[in-house]
Each structure stands twice: as structure tokens, then as C-alpha cells.
Scaffold this active site. Structure first.
Site, PDB file in Angstrom:
ATOM      1  N   SER A   1      48.007  39.199  60.722  1.00 21.81           N
ATOM      2  CA  SER A   1      49.178  38.439  60.279  1.00 21.81           C
ATOM      3  C   SER A   1      48.748  37.063  59.792  1.00 21.81           C
ATOM      4  CB  SER A   1      50.165  38.285  61.439  1.00 21.81           C
ATOM      5  OG  SER A   1      49.636  37.368  62.379  1.00 21.81           O
ATOM      6  N   LYS A   2      49.693  36.391  59.179  1.00 21.14           N
ATOM      7  CA  LYS A   2      49.437  35.050  58.672  1.00 21.14           C
ATOM      8  C   LYS A   2      49.040  34.135  59.830  1.00 21.14           C
ATOM      9  CE  LYS A   2      52.259  31.369  56.833  1.00 21.14           C
ATOM     10  NZ  LYS A   2      51.413  30.396  57.415  1.00 21.14           N
ATOM     11  N   ARG A   3      49.652  34.387  60.995  1.00 18.00           N
ATOM     12  CA  ARG A   3      49.355  33.546  62.154  1.00 18.00           C
ATOM     13  C   ARG A   3      47.881  33.635  62.562  1.00 18.00           C
ATOM     14  NH1 ARG A   3      52.975  35.320  66.359  1.00 18.00           N
ATOM     15  NH2 ARG A   3      54.306  35.908  64.623  1.00 18.00           N
TER      16      ARG A   3
ATOM     17  N   ASP B   1      46.101  31.305  60.372  1.00 20.41           N
ATOM     18  CA  ASP B   1      46.355  29.905  60.735  1.00 20.41           C
ATOM     19  C   ASP B   1      45.547  29.524  61.981  1.00 20.41           C
ATOM     20  OD1 ASP B   1      48.058  29.761  58.654  1.00 20.41           O
ATOM     21  OD2 ASP B   1      49.896  29.969  59.828  1.00 20.41           O
TER      22      ASP B   1
END
Ligand code: GLU
Length: 503
Positions: free
Chosen positions: A262-264, A267
Site C-alpha cells: 500500500s501507499k502507507r 511512506d
């Protein structure tokens, strides 16, 4: 006879393209090119609530940046256009009607509130609500009333959706190129909504109609669409159309832990999951491969190996090689772990192949900003000397700064280890030797200094490390005499004297 290969990438423009979507596009591209076929882009924008401005442009720009452009799409060879589903709106209604007429679909008038109420009741009993053969007879739909009564309700402005009438108790024999044969009991399916009263088809209807009209031969998409495959096969059957072949690609998994990338994850661990930078609605931005200095070929090479390999140990492939070797049969079923270090490793490999003169031009911008003047030929040579240690162009300055400016400090540990009581005297003599050397080429200063060391009878270890320390400020860097040649005589002597004075 098999149909000409026509495959599509069919994203919904709901935001930036996730790296998993890029991998789907890439596998479609490789498959199309391998078979001399067509790769087209279809924009699936029927869900107007999820439409995000700029997302379509982003997708097009990303595919172009990556070097996997589509052959047909909005504004390009519009043979089967329009390629935006919202512009095909009028077309879908007749197909929904066709299914109603042939008994494969029905009108449902249930309000969202009524269905919600039912859902809650069943949940309270620990059950889940699905709209299907078991309860469709008790719900508010056209199966219970006459055709005339149905038309009357519609004419009176009743809100409706059109649902698929899933057959009961049939076993579907599905085939997926990657997953093989799959058996599926149709009784497990719900009666999916195909068409809404706002005149818009849902994903399922639009997707099947367009794949048919656009003569799609193979549907290559992410594993998350596998549960839709039984319905899609049934829709082809209901229409009496030949279904394309299906291939569902494995998920891309988190670098650590379980589940989908995921994008998380990006990050948290500091890597991009989007090809290009994306400006979020809240004013923040999400990083992109392009802006982080990744090379498109490196990203492509890395992604190609997420879920596929040619069966050899080879890891570096040009796009042409990938096209030659790619084979859907060799795509794995199991999810592919995303490894950000490997991603960088690929970039490092491709970065080494970049033209030094081109990289030097980039570095020159930094030099100009810093008010440094150096002939471009020298900058090109410097790039060639330090590049081996770089993965991104942005690292070149830090790796080469001592070629342009004298070190401000000397690394403490190195000083403690290399700077001996007699070092200053020795370096002063080296400076004198260099002062009297006219030919300041790397080869010549090397032979002069080494001859002097030999003649003095002192070890290399007493001269070379402290000399490097004086010029670089540390023990790092490429061949010392290359540095000497590139910084020149004046600067070399200045730096030696400064070290002698300070240390
Ligand atoms: N619009 C769907 C998506 O966003 C397409 C799925 C498919 O390829 O059928 O991924």
C-alpha cells in the site's frame, strides 16, 4: 483460428496509478508486443463519485514516461472509440435492455434504505445479506410483477437498477492462463447490479460490453478481479459472445509483513509507489519514481520480475528482451514481495549505463547554483570517476564535491589513524615534489610521487592515506592521482598546505 491479440489497460481514473497498476499495464504491453498485437487504454470512468480530475492525464503521462505507450486510446488511433466509458454512456442501455428481454436480467426497485435494513437484520443474526436466487423472489423487483406493471412503475418515475439474474446450481468451468482450471458454483454469486437509474452502467456491464466491442482477445488484470470472473463469463454467455481469455496477475505484497503493498508502506519505508509525483487534494504530495530519480527502464525491469521470470538467473533485460521472453504461462500464482532495495539495485545498474556527458550536464546545474565554474569536459570525467558509487543523479554532488571545493574539515577517525607525528614533514616534501612537476597528468604525478617514495625508502602507507586526507577530507574517493589532475596544481598544493597547517 485464434483472434488477433488485442489487450487493454482499463484503469479507473480515481487517483494516481499505483505501482501494481503499472505492472498490469506493463504485462499487457509485453504480451501485446510479443504477439504483434495491440495494447489499448480504456478509461473506466463510469463511477462518477470516484472520478478524480487529472488522474487520466496522469496515467497517460506515466505510461509515456515509462516507455510503454498505448497504441489506441483517447486521442490516438481511435478505431474503436470513444475510449472513455463516460462518453460511451448511450451505448450501454441497449445491452442492459437486451439482457432484460432475454430473461438474463431484471429491474429491482428496492431502495437503499430497505436493503440496508435487511442487511442489518441479518447481521444481527450473524448472517450476511446477499441479493440472489434465495431471496430475489421476496424482494421488490420485476420478477414478481407483470411486464406492464414494471413499465408503469418506471414510467411513474420509480428509481430502479437492473440486476443480473444469476443462474442457480450451475457449475462453471473457468480457465485462467495463470491459475489453470477453476470450478465455480453459480449459486454462490449475488445478482450484481449492471445498470443504474442514473443511466450509467456499472463496471461489470461496461467492462464486458467494451471488451467485446473493442475486440479484446485477452483480459490481463490484477488478482483482485478474479472474484468477478464467474459473473463476467456468465455475461458473455448471456450475450452469446465469445469470451476473451483471462489471466489474473498475482498481488504485489508488502516488503515486510503480510498483505497487499500500500501507499502507507511506501511512506513508512521511504519509497515511492507511484510512477510520477501526485498532488493530493489536501495539498500534500505523494512521491513518484520519476521525481525520486529512478530511470524508467530500471522501473520497468524491476516490475517485470514482480511475478514473472524467464526461468533463468538473468535479471537485467532491455524492453525488447522482455518482449521476446515474456510469457503469461510463466507468471506465478503466488504474490510477489516488493523489495525496495532490489528496486534501487536495478536503478544502480541502469544508472551506470547513463551517458557521463548527459549526467555532467545535470550536475552542472548544481555547480552553477553554487557559483562553481568548471569546464564540462572535466565535470564529465569527474562523473565517470564517482558514478560507480551512485544510484541516483542527485547523489553525484555529494560524491564529488571535493573535486570542486576544498574540504572544510577532515574526518576525525581517519585523522586519528593516519596523521602521525612525521606526516606534516612528509607531506611538505610531497608538495615540493609536486610543485616542481610540470606535467600534471594523473599518470605522471603518480610516477613522480611513487618514485620519490621509493627513493626516500618510506612506505606507501605513510604518504598515500594522509595525502588523500588532505585533498578529500576523508579516505574516500577514486584514484588519488586522477583527483590531483582534475583539481590541478594550485589547488593540490593549497590543500596539502592547509592540512599541514591545521592538523
Ligand atoms: N476499471 C478496472 C480497474 O480499475 C478494470 C479491471 C479490469 O481490468 O477488468 O482496475
Amino acid at each position: 483460428m485464434s483472434r488477433p491479440v488485442r489487450v487493454r489497460f482499463a484503469p479507473s481514473p480515481t487517483g494516481p496509478l499505483h505501482i501494481g497498476g503499472v505492472r498490469t499495464a506493463l504485462f499487457n504491453y509485453l504480451f501485446a508486443k510479443k504477439h504483434g498485437g495491440t495494447f489499448y487504454l480504456r478509461v473506466e470512468d463510469t463511477d462518477q463519485n470516484r472520478f478524480v480530475p487529472g488522474a487520466e492525464e496522469y496515467i497517460v503521462e506515466a505510461l509515456n514516461w515509462l516507455g510503454i505507450p498505448f497504441d489506441e486510446g483517447v486521442g490516438k488511433n481511435e478505431k474503436f472509440g470513444p475510449y472513455r466509458q463516460s462518453e460511451r454512456k448511450e451505448m450501454y442501455q441497449q445491452y442492459a435492455q437486451q439482457l432484460i428481454d432475454s430473461g438474463w436480467a431484471y429491474y429491482a426497485f428496492d431502495t437503499a434504505e430497505a436493503l440496508d435494513e435487511l442487511r442489518k437484520q441479518l447481521e444481527a443474526e450473524g448472517k450476511t445479506f446477499i441479493y440472489n436466487h434465495a431471496n430475489r423472489g421476496t424482494l421488490d423487483n420485476s420478477l414478481k410483477i407483470t411486464a406492464e406493471a414494471t413499465q408503469e412503475r418506471i414510467a411513474n418515475g420509480a428509481e430502479y437498477v437492473i440486476r443480473f439474474k444469476t443462474p442457480v446450481g450451475e457449475t462453471l468451468h473457468l480457465n485462467d492462463i495463470i491459475r489453470g482450471d477453476i470450478k465455480f458454483d453459480t449459486s454462490l454469486l449475488d445478482d450484481k447490479v449492471l445498470f443504474k437509474s442514473d443511466g450509467m452502467p456499472t463496471y461489470h456491464l461496461a467492462n464486458i460490453v467494451d471488451d467485446h466491442l473493442m475486440e479484446t482477445s485477452h483480459v490481463i488484470r490484477g488478482e483482485e478481479w478474479l472474484p468477478s470472473m464467474p459473473l463476467h463469463e456468465l455475461l458473455y454467455k448471456a450475450f452469446g459472445w465469445e469470451a476473451p481469455k483471462f489471466a489474473h496477475l498475482p498481488l504485489i505484497l508488502k516488503p515486510v509483513g503480510n498483505g497487499k503493498l500500500s501507499k502507507r508502506d511506501g511512506d513508512k519505508l521511504g519509497f515511492p509507489v507511484f510512477p510520477l509525483e501526485w498532488k493530493n487534494a489536501d495539498g500534500t504530495s505523494s512521491m513518484g519514481y520519476r521525481e525520486q530519480g529512478f530511470l524508467p527502464d530500471a522501473v520497468i525491469n524491476f516490475l517485470a520480475l514482480l511475478g514473472w521470470n524467464p526461468g533463468t538467473d538473468q535479471e537485467l533485460f532491455t524492453l525488447d528482451e522482455l518482449v521476446q521472453l515474456f510469457d503469461l504461462e510463466r507468471v506465478h500464482k503466488a504474490g510477489a514481495k516488493f523489495d525496495p532495495d532490489k528496486n534501487k539495485w536495478f536503478n544502480h545498474q541502469y544508472f551506470q549505463r547513463e551517458d557521463n556527458a548527459v549526467l555532467a550536464k545535470g550536475l552542472s546545474h548544481t555547480l552553477i547554483e553554487k557559483g562553481i565554474n568548471k569546464p564540462i569536459e572535466d565535470v564529465t570525467r569527474i562523473v565517470g570517476l564517482v558514478k560507480e558509487r551512485a544510484t541516483f543523479a542527485s547523489e553525484l554532488w555529494n560524491l564529488s564535491d571535493y573535486f570542486f571545493v576544498a574540504p572544510e574539515s577532515f574526518e576525525e577517525k581517519a585523522v586519528a589513524k593516519q596523521w602521525k607525528p612525521d606526516t606534516a614533514e612528509i607531506l611538505k616534501e610531497v608538495a615540493d615534489v609536486l610543485l616542481n612537476t610540470l606535467d600534471f597528468s594523473s599518470a605522471n604525478t603518480e610516477s613522480v610521487v611513487k618514485a620519490w617514495i621509493e627513493q626516500k625508502g618510506i612506505g606507501m602507507g605513510k604518504v598515500m592515506p594522509p595525502l588523500r586526507l588532505s585533498l578529500v577530507g576523508d579516505l574516500k574517493g577514486p584514484h588519488l592521482f586522477d583527483i590531483i589532475e582534475l583539481i590541478g596544481k594550485d589547488e593540490t598544493l593549497k590543500r596539502i598546505h592547509k592540512a599541514v597547517d591545521t592538523l
